[in-house]
Design an enzyme around this catalytic site. Structure first.
Site, short mmCIF file in Angstrom:
data_model
loop_
_atom_site.label_atom_id
_atom_site.label_comp_id
_atom_site.label_asym_id
_atom_site.label_seq_id
_atom_site.Cartn_x
_atom_site.Cartn_y
_atom_site.Cartn_z
N GLY A 103 42.72 54.86 38.86
CA GLY A 103 41.26 54.33 38.66
C GLY A 103 41.35 52.97 39.37
N CYS A 104 40.48 52.34 39.01
CA CYS A 104 40.26 50.99 39.68
C CYS A 104 41.38 50.28 39.65
CB CYS A 104 39.22 50.19 39.06
SG CYS A 104 39.00 48.59 39.33
N PHE A 105 41.85 49.56 40.85
CA PHE A 105 43.14 48.93 41.07
C PHE A 105 43.25 47.53 40.31
CE2 PHE A 105 42.02 48.69 45.62
CZ PHE A 105 41.00 47.77 45.41
#
EC number: 1.8.4.11
Length: 225
Positions: free
Chosen positions: A58-60
């Site tokens: 997912g979002c880093f």
């Protein structure tokens, strides 16, 4: 782009309630407790010197923010894995046409934290490994759950651990995490150390800080402030 949309209508009722309550549970698929989460396979020979792990979940921003709090981790860089360098930009990756995944490159000291322990954190609190091509509220292949082993030993450990988690029936759904290959390319400067630089960001406060709190509660011996 420095903020992300937060479409709560995309969340299931149980997930939305958990997030609003700040419980740290990302979905109903995740286990209700962490104390019985399967231990990772033991590494036959402990490597010496710093090692690298590359994980996508997912979002880093949140992945970076969480692993920065793990004892034994020396540095975490946000970036893109699984595609080519020519297309490794946020604008292009966000169009979901480059085959990259948002990922983090973790440099760690194996004398202080093992690769298996990093995977345990990854599977149990860093993201929901049962989701396919998404992590709430983000959708698309760039948000897929993927491990990019850097050595044959890492690949063996990851494969064995996924099998162990599946056998233990930890999740209500199958683990969707794939083992992939490909280079890692650092993201733009404004993505690096994002949570530290943007403490009031509404996205990370809602979706990522609860995961860090869950990690601290579940693994106090591994947490560093």
């Amino acid at each position: 782009m420095t903020t992300r949309p937060i479409p709560l209508l995309m969340l299931g009722a149980a997930s939305a309630v958990a997030l609003v309550a700040g419980s740290g549970a990302l979905s109903a698929s995740q286990p209700s407790t962490r104390t019985d989460f399967p231990a990772p396979p033991e590494q036959k020979a402990k490597p010496s010197g710093d090692r690298v792990a590359v994980l996508a979940g997912g979002c880093f921003w949140g992945m970076e923010g969480l692993f920065e709090h793990v004892k034994g981790v020396k540095s975490v860089i946000s970036g893109y894995a699984g595609g080519t360098k020519a297309n490794a930009t946020y604008a292009r990756v966000s169009r979901e046409t480059t085959r990259h995944a948002e990922a983090v490159r973790i440099v760690y000291d194996p004398a202080k934290v093992s690769y298996g322990t990093l995977l345990k954190i990854y599977f149990s609190v860093a993201h929901d490994p049962t989701q396919v091509n998404r992590q709430y509220p983000d959708t698309g292949p760039s948000y897929r759950s993927a491990i990019f082993p850097q050595t044959a030993a890492q690949r063996q450990i990851a494969q064995a651990y996924i099998a162990r988690i599946e056998k233990a029936k930890v999740f209500k759904k199958p683990v969707a995490t794939k083992l992939e290959s490909g280079q890692f390319y650092p993201a733009e400067t404004y993505h690096q150390d994002f949570m530290h630089k943007n403490p009031n960001n509404s996205y990370t406060n809602r979706y990522d800080k609860p995961k860090i709190s869950a990690f601290r509660k579940a693994y106090p011996d591994l947490y560093k402030s």
